[in-house]
Enzyme design. Structure first.
Site, PDB file in Angstrom:
ATOM      1  N   CYS A 163       0.834  -1.199   0.000  1.00  0.00           N
ATOM      2  CA  CYS A 163       0.000   0.000   0.000  1.00  0.00           C
ATOM      3  C   CYS A 163       0.868   1.248   0.000  1.00  0.00           C
ATOM      4  CB  CYS A 163      -0.931  -0.008   1.210  1.00  0.00           C
ATOM      5  SG  CYS A 163      -2.103   1.375   1.224  1.00  0.00           S
ATOM      6  N   CYS A 174      -6.430  -3.994   7.025  1.00  0.00           N
ATOM      7  CA  CYS A 174      -7.531  -3.041   6.901  1.00  0.00           C
ATOM      8  C   CYS A 174      -8.678  -3.555   6.051  1.00  0.00           C
ATOM      9  CB  CYS A 174      -7.021  -1.707   6.359  1.00  0.00           C
ATOM     10  SG  CYS A 174      -6.500  -1.735   4.619  1.00  0.00           S
TER      11      CYS A 174
END
Length: 366
Positions: free
Chosen positions: A101, A193
């Protein structure tokens, strides 16, 4: 400078944006919409990027008096992070999605758009320090995120800002409260997440499907069956489907994973010891690979231990020879190198772990 503040909706990014404002920068806040179904991605301290988080980020921006936008990166996030995560597990690896990410989304896709719009830097709430292109561990060792930022290139670091890395987390919360930011007491996000349930095995199983295989011992004897190598990682002790410990009465751990045959090998804790780490996709924070072997301290997972070592750049990545063994070293994780004469704080570079060896080439040099 014109600074784009990435605001997740948490306390760290809110204070980071506030500090950028205090420093006199022209700051604009942006929240990244990373899910096609954002309403499902927040369960207490699990998940992120939900509608709740976007709202929290917007309210923080209002308090700071800065413009605020929501940018949709859901498709890019799915392709570069979620799909990569699933494919890596299917290949018998243990990836860290935060690494991808940061590398592909926050400091590539987001930073590229920021530069195209005339911004000079992207500020985030990561716990790390950055000065003159040198990436260092955060002051708060328990919150340090330099490991997951070590995949950034020199160019990416040149347009990054980490305003909270020089402050312990409790002081960040106190500062947020003093500034009137409602997120001062908001729980930190935990786990992965995009898996708010916390059940990684179920998440992967739904996408990879059942791929039966065997759990075997060091001699290849079949001990149990399993539904897919994606349910295992190197060093795993629980959930192996075994009736009990080994013949010697000691616990058994996952020591090897073969995605082609589907075999998951188990063995003793001693069999987990690794003395050499081979990594691919080397990234050097200085922008150039060292021309000789270098002394370093290596870390092989986000919250794992470190060991002194000697690292050397290779044609395909880097090789790290340890002076002390490490355990639980899994393919797909990053091997992050720190400079030993900086108390192990300064990042030298990183590579994605592709393989390990158990022989001890530097054992006599300890």
């Amino acid at each position: 400078m014109r600074v784009l503040a990435a605001m997740s909706g948490g306390v760290d990014s809110a204070v980071a944006a506030a500090r950028a404002v205090d420093a006199g920068h022209d700051v604009v806040g942006v929240h990244l919409a990373l899910s096609a179904t954002p309403g499902t991605l927040r369960t207490g301290s699990r998940g992120c990027c939900s509608k709740e988080d976007a709202g929290d980020a917007r309210r923080a921006a209002d308090v700071l008096g800065i413009p605020f936008y929501v940018w949709d990166f859901a498709d890019r996030f799915k392709e570069d992070v979620i799909d990569d995560f699933v494919a890596s597990y299917a290949a018998g690896e243990t990836p860290n999605p935060c690494l991808r990410c940061n590398e592909k989304i926050k400091f590539s896709a987001l930073a590229d758009r920021a530069v195209a719009l005339g911004f000079d830097a992207v500020a985030t709430g990561h716990y790390a320090r950055l000065a003159d292109g040198v990436l260092r561990r955060a002051v708060d060792a328990d919150k340090d995120q330099s490991y997951v930022l070590a995949v950034l290139t020199a160019q990416q670091l040149s347009r990054a800002m980490f305003p909270v890395g020089d402050t312990p987390k409790p002081e960040i919360r106190a500062e947020a409260a003093a500034r009137g930011l409602a997120v001062a007491d908001k729980p930190d996000s935990h786990d992965i997440c995009f898996i708010p349930s916390g059940d990684t095995r179920a998440f992967l199983g739904a996408r990879i499907g059942i791929r039966p295989g065997a759990v075997v011992d060091a001699d290849g004897r079949k001990l149990a069956e399993h539904e897919g190598v994606h349910g295992f990682t190197i060093g795993q002790r629980k959930g192996l489907g075994l009736p009990g410990p080994g013949p010697d009465g000691k616990p058994r751990y996952v020591t090897g994973i073969d995605p082609d045959s589907g075999e998951v090998r188990v063995g003793s804790a001693e069999e987990l010891q690794v003395w050499t780490v081979r990594a691919e996709r080397a990234i050097w924070t200085s922008g150039a690979a060292p021309d000789r072997a270098i002394d370093c301290v290596v870390q092989v997972r986000a919250h794992g231990g470190t060991a002194p070592a000697v690292a050397e750049a290779t044609a395909t990545g880097l090789t790290v020879r340890l002076r002390e063994p490490l355990t639980g070293v899994a393919r797909g994780q990053a091997a992050v190198l720190y400079r030993p004469d900086s108390a192990g704080d300064e990042v030298i570079g990183s590579g994605t772990i592709a393989g390990t060896e158990s022989a001890a080439p530097l054992a006599e040099a300890r």
